[in-house]
Motif scaffolding. Sequence first.
Motif, PDB file in Angstrom:
ATOM      1  N   TRP A   1      36.884  29.085  -5.326  1.00  0.00           N
ATOM      2  CA  TRP A   1      37.507  30.314  -5.816  1.00  0.00           C
ATOM      3  C   TRP A   1      37.819  31.332  -4.721  1.00  0.00           C
ATOM      4  O   TRP A   1      38.866  31.976  -4.775  1.00  0.00           O
ATOM      5  CB  TRP A   1      36.608  30.965  -6.871  1.00  0.00           C
ATOM      6  CG  TRP A   1      36.445  30.149  -8.103  1.00  0.00           C
ATOM      7  CD1 TRP A   1      37.442  29.663  -8.900  1.00  0.00           C
ATOM      8  CD2 TRP A   1      35.210  29.710  -8.687  1.00  0.00           C
ATOM      9  NE1 TRP A   1      36.916  28.959  -9.956  1.00  0.00           N
ATOM     10  CE2 TRP A   1      35.546  28.965  -9.855  1.00  0.00           C
ATOM     11  CE3 TRP A   1      33.873  29.875  -8.366  1.00  0.00           C
ATOM     12  CZ2 TRP A   1      34.576  28.387 -10.676  1.00  0.00           C
ATOM     13  CZ3 TRP A   1      32.903  29.302  -9.179  1.00  0.00           C
ATOM     14  CH2 TRP A   1      33.254  28.564 -10.316  1.00  0.00           C
ATOM     15  N   LEU A   2      36.923  31.500  -3.746  1.00  0.00           N
ATOM     16  CA  LEU A   2      37.142  32.540  -2.748  1.00  0.00           C
ATOM     17  C   LEU A   2      38.287  32.191  -1.798  1.00  0.00           C
ATOM     18  O   LEU A   2      39.155  33.032  -1.524  1.00  0.00           O
ATOM     19  CB  LEU A   2      35.854  32.810  -1.962  1.00  0.00           C
ATOM     20  CG  LEU A   2      35.942  33.925  -0.918  1.00  0.00           C
ATOM     21  CD1 LEU A   2      36.310  35.251  -1.561  1.00  0.00           C
ATOM     22  CD2 LEU A   2      34.625  34.054  -0.148  1.00  0.00           C
ATOM     23  N   GLU A   3      38.280  30.969  -1.287  1.00  0.00           N
ATOM     24  CA  GLU A   3      39.326  30.584  -0.338  1.00  0.00           C
ATOM     25  C   GLU A   3      40.734  30.734  -0.929  1.00  0.00           C
ATOM     26  O   GLU A   3      41.607  31.354  -0.305  1.00  0.00           O
ATOM     27  CB  GLU A   3      39.099  29.161   0.161  1.00  0.00           C
ATOM     28  CG  GLU A   3      37.962  29.046   1.169  1.00  0.00           C
ATOM     29  CD  GLU A   3      37.860  27.643   1.745  1.00  0.00           C
ATOM     30  OE1 GLU A   3      38.610  26.741   1.309  1.00  0.00           O
ATOM     31  OE2 GLU A   3      37.027  27.444   2.650  1.00  0.00           O
ATOM     32  N   PRO A   4      41.011  30.200  -2.121  1.00  0.00           N
ATOM     33  CA  PRO A   4      42.353  30.410  -2.684  1.00  0.00           C
ATOM     34  C   PRO A   4      42.634  31.862  -3.053  1.00  0.00           C
ATOM     35  O   PRO A   4      43.790  32.295  -3.032  1.00  0.00           O
ATOM     36  CB  PRO A   4      42.383  29.496  -3.911  1.00  0.00           C
ATOM     37  CG  PRO A   4      40.951  29.234  -4.248  1.00  0.00           C
ATOM     38  CD  PRO A   4      40.201  29.276  -2.950  1.00  0.00           C
ATOM     39  N   ALA A   5      41.593  32.624  -3.379  1.00  0.00           N
ATOM     40  CA  ALA A   5      41.793  34.048  -3.662  1.00  0.00           C
ATOM     41  C   ALA A   5      42.239  34.778  -2.402  1.00  0.00           C
ATOM     42  O   ALA A   5      43.116  35.651  -2.452  1.00  0.00           O
ATOM     43  CB  ALA A   5      40.510  34.662  -4.215  1.00  0.00           C
ATOM     44  N   ILE A   6      41.657  34.443  -1.274  1.00  0.00           N
ATOM     45  CA  ILE A   6      42.037  35.065  -0.003  1.00  0.00           C
ATOM     46  C   ILE A   6      43.473  34.705   0.364  1.00  0.00           C
ATOM     47  O   ILE A   6      44.218  35.537   0.895  1.00  0.00           O
ATOM     48  CB  ILE A   6      41.047  34.650   1.106  1.00  0.00           C
ATOM     49  CG1 ILE A   6      39.675  35.306   0.856  1.00  0.00           C
ATOM     50  CG2 ILE A   6      41.566  35.029   2.490  1.00  0.00           C
ATOM     51  CD1 ILE A   6      38.581  34.818   1.780  1.00  0.00           C
ATOM     52  N   ARG A   7      43.877  33.484   0.056  1.00  0.00           N
ATOM     53  CA  ARG A   7      45.263  33.075   0.318  1.00  0.00           C
ATOM     54  C   ARG A   7      46.242  33.717  -0.667  1.00  0.00           C
ATOM     55  O   ARG A   7      47.448  33.772  -0.415  1.00  0.00           O
ATOM     56  CB  ARG A   7      45.399  31.554   0.221  1.00  0.00           C
ATOM     57  CG  ARG A   7      44.671  30.773   1.303  1.00  0.00           C
ATOM     58  CD  ARG A   7      45.147  29.328   1.325  1.00  0.00           C
ATOM     59  NE  ARG A   7      44.992  28.654   0.030  1.00  0.00           N
ATOM     60  CZ  ARG A   7      43.904  27.961  -0.331  1.00  0.00           C
ATOM     61  NH1 ARG A   7      42.870  27.861   0.504  1.00  0.00           N
ATOM     62  NH2 ARG A   7      43.853  27.372  -1.510  1.00  0.00           N
ATOM     63  N   GLY A   8      45.742  34.168  -1.797  1.00  0.00           N
ATOM     64  CA  GLY A   8      46.615  34.693  -2.844  1.00  0.00           C
ATOM     65  C   GLY A   8      47.122  33.635  -3.783  1.00  0.00           C
ATOM     66  O   GLY A   8      47.999  33.887  -4.607  1.00  0.00           O
ATOM     67  N   ASP A   9      46.552  32.428  -3.695  1.00  0.00           N
ATOM     68  CA  ASP A   9      46.959  31.330  -4.577  1.00  0.00           C
ATOM     69  C   ASP A   9      46.275  31.392  -5.938  1.00  0.00           C
ATOM     70  O   ASP A   9      46.724  30.744  -6.896  1.00  0.00           O
ATOM     71  CB  ASP A   9      46.627  29.981  -3.922  1.00  0.00           C
ATOM     72  CG  ASP A   9      47.423  29.741  -2.660  1.00  0.00           C
ATOM     73  OD1 ASP A   9      48.489  30.367  -2.507  1.00  0.00           O
ATOM     74  OD2 ASP A   9      46.973  28.945  -1.812  1.00  0.00           O
ATOM     75  N   LEU A  10      45.172  32.109  -6.027  1.00  0.00           N
ATOM     76  CA  LEU A  10      44.398  32.234  -7.259  1.00  0.00           C
ATOM     77  C   LEU A  10      44.150  33.719  -7.493  1.00  0.00           C
ATOM     78  O   LEU A  10      43.752  34.439  -6.573  1.00  0.00           O
ATOM     79  CB  LEU A  10      43.081  31.460  -7.134  1.00  0.00           C
ATOM     80  CG  LEU A  10      42.092  31.537  -8.300  1.00  0.00           C
ATOM     81  CD1 LEU A  10      41.462  30.171  -8.534  1.00  0.00           C
ATOM     82  CD2 LEU A  10      40.991  32.571  -8.002  1.00  0.00           C
ATOM     83  N   ARG A  11      44.372  34.183  -8.711  1.00  0.00           N
ATOM     84  CA  ARG A  11      44.246  35.598  -9.038  1.00  0.00           C
ATOM     85  C   ARG A  11      42.930  35.843  -9.785  1.00  0.00           C
ATOM     86  O   ARG A  11      42.608  35.125 -10.728  1.00  0.00           O
ATOM     87  CB  ARG A  11      45.440  36.050  -9.878  1.00  0.00           C
ATOM     88  CG  ARG A  11      46.760  35.903  -9.149  1.00  0.00           C
ATOM     89  CD  ARG A  11      47.950  36.241 -10.023  1.00  0.00           C
ATOM     90  NE  ARG A  11      48.079  35.309 -11.149  1.00  0.00           N
ATOM     91  CZ  ARG A  11      48.717  34.156 -11.084  1.00  0.00           C
ATOM     92  NH1 ARG A  11      49.264  33.752  -9.943  1.00  0.00           N
ATOM     93  NH2 ARG A  11      48.811  33.377 -12.144  1.00  0.00           N
TER      94      ARG A  11
END
Length: 387
Positions: free
Chosen positions: A120-130
């Motif tokens: 969850w954190l890695e894609p959140a940092i990329r902006g891929d997951l909200r």
Amino acid sequence: MADPAPHPPFTAEHDAIRAGMREFITAELRPHADAWEEAKYFPDELFGTVGAAGYFGLKFEPDWGGSAPSFGEGTLRAALWALELARCGSAGVAAGLGAHSEIAAPPIWKFGTDEQKRRWLEPAIRGDLRCALGITEPGAGSDVAGMRTRAERVDGGWLVNGEKTFITNGVRFDAMVTALRTGEGDRHAGISFLVIEKGDGVQTSALEKLGWHASDTGTVALQDVFVPEDHLLGAENQGFALIMANFQWERLQMSLGAVGGMEAVLEQTIEFARTRQIGGKPMVAQQAIRHKLAEAEITLNASRAMTFDTLGRFAAGQDVLREVTMAKLQTQRAAVDVADVCLQLHGGYGTLEEDGPGLARALRDARLGPIGGGTDEIMAEILGRTL
């Protein structure tokens, strides 16, 4: 005239970083703010744009895709981002982006396992997951311990039923870090954090608000939602302490946003008073106008001093419960007062929505501050108890 010295705890290097942030916001956010406000939504793609620029990872280590060289330095850079987001022209956009990276993601970072951070954190940092943070309920706003949303144990995880409301990113989220009851006991016991992903049994609806129009603040109804075992953040039944720990940074973020907002509207109003002619003279030639501006400048500087002092202590790893409570209480009402003064000095132009200076929007947006993240009354109660 030489540039003013940076306000501690910031340095000249931080001023340069802040200038880069302002350039990004001026190019990517500010030109679209009016359209997003009118649509009462900003595009999901903006998360990817901000993530690609690195602004969601300021507080997090490179291990997870962030850029923070240390906790303290990452905290200061994230604080600069909060200050500059206040200049994007829409507090709703600032709220949506800030809630994602600075309110919902930190619990995953602080309390999650390595596997949870990768998920969850890695894609959140990329902006891929909200992301969203789900705490407030229809019958339990500031009274966090009064929440009723419950998770019952079933094979392989939990079955969740309940409702959350006033959730920033509450319509568009992919993953919601959710506080709910998993056990029995007194009001403060038996609360846990579960990450709930959008899926079966999750229904969302948007709320119309006084301000923050571009933010999709929503109600989230949870009906027989299955949440797997490995979605538990931290220890079971220990969630209340995690909520309280997260509140310090959330409230500090709100204080920083209020300071940034006051800076923006006051700079705008001073320039207006210098150029606006009344009786053949600029407005600032009138003593009454100068005194109003002087009072607003004092309010801003008092708020900034209190907030930056608290920020420095927080970045140094100190417990700042009292300080952040005072800063939140001081800055939110101050932001309303400064926006009101600035609108008044613009006269009728200040009340215009279309083709106006944006003061009507600024005042509406600021008015949510004394309510969100803990009301003024709750802040005063917390502070009073610490005395």
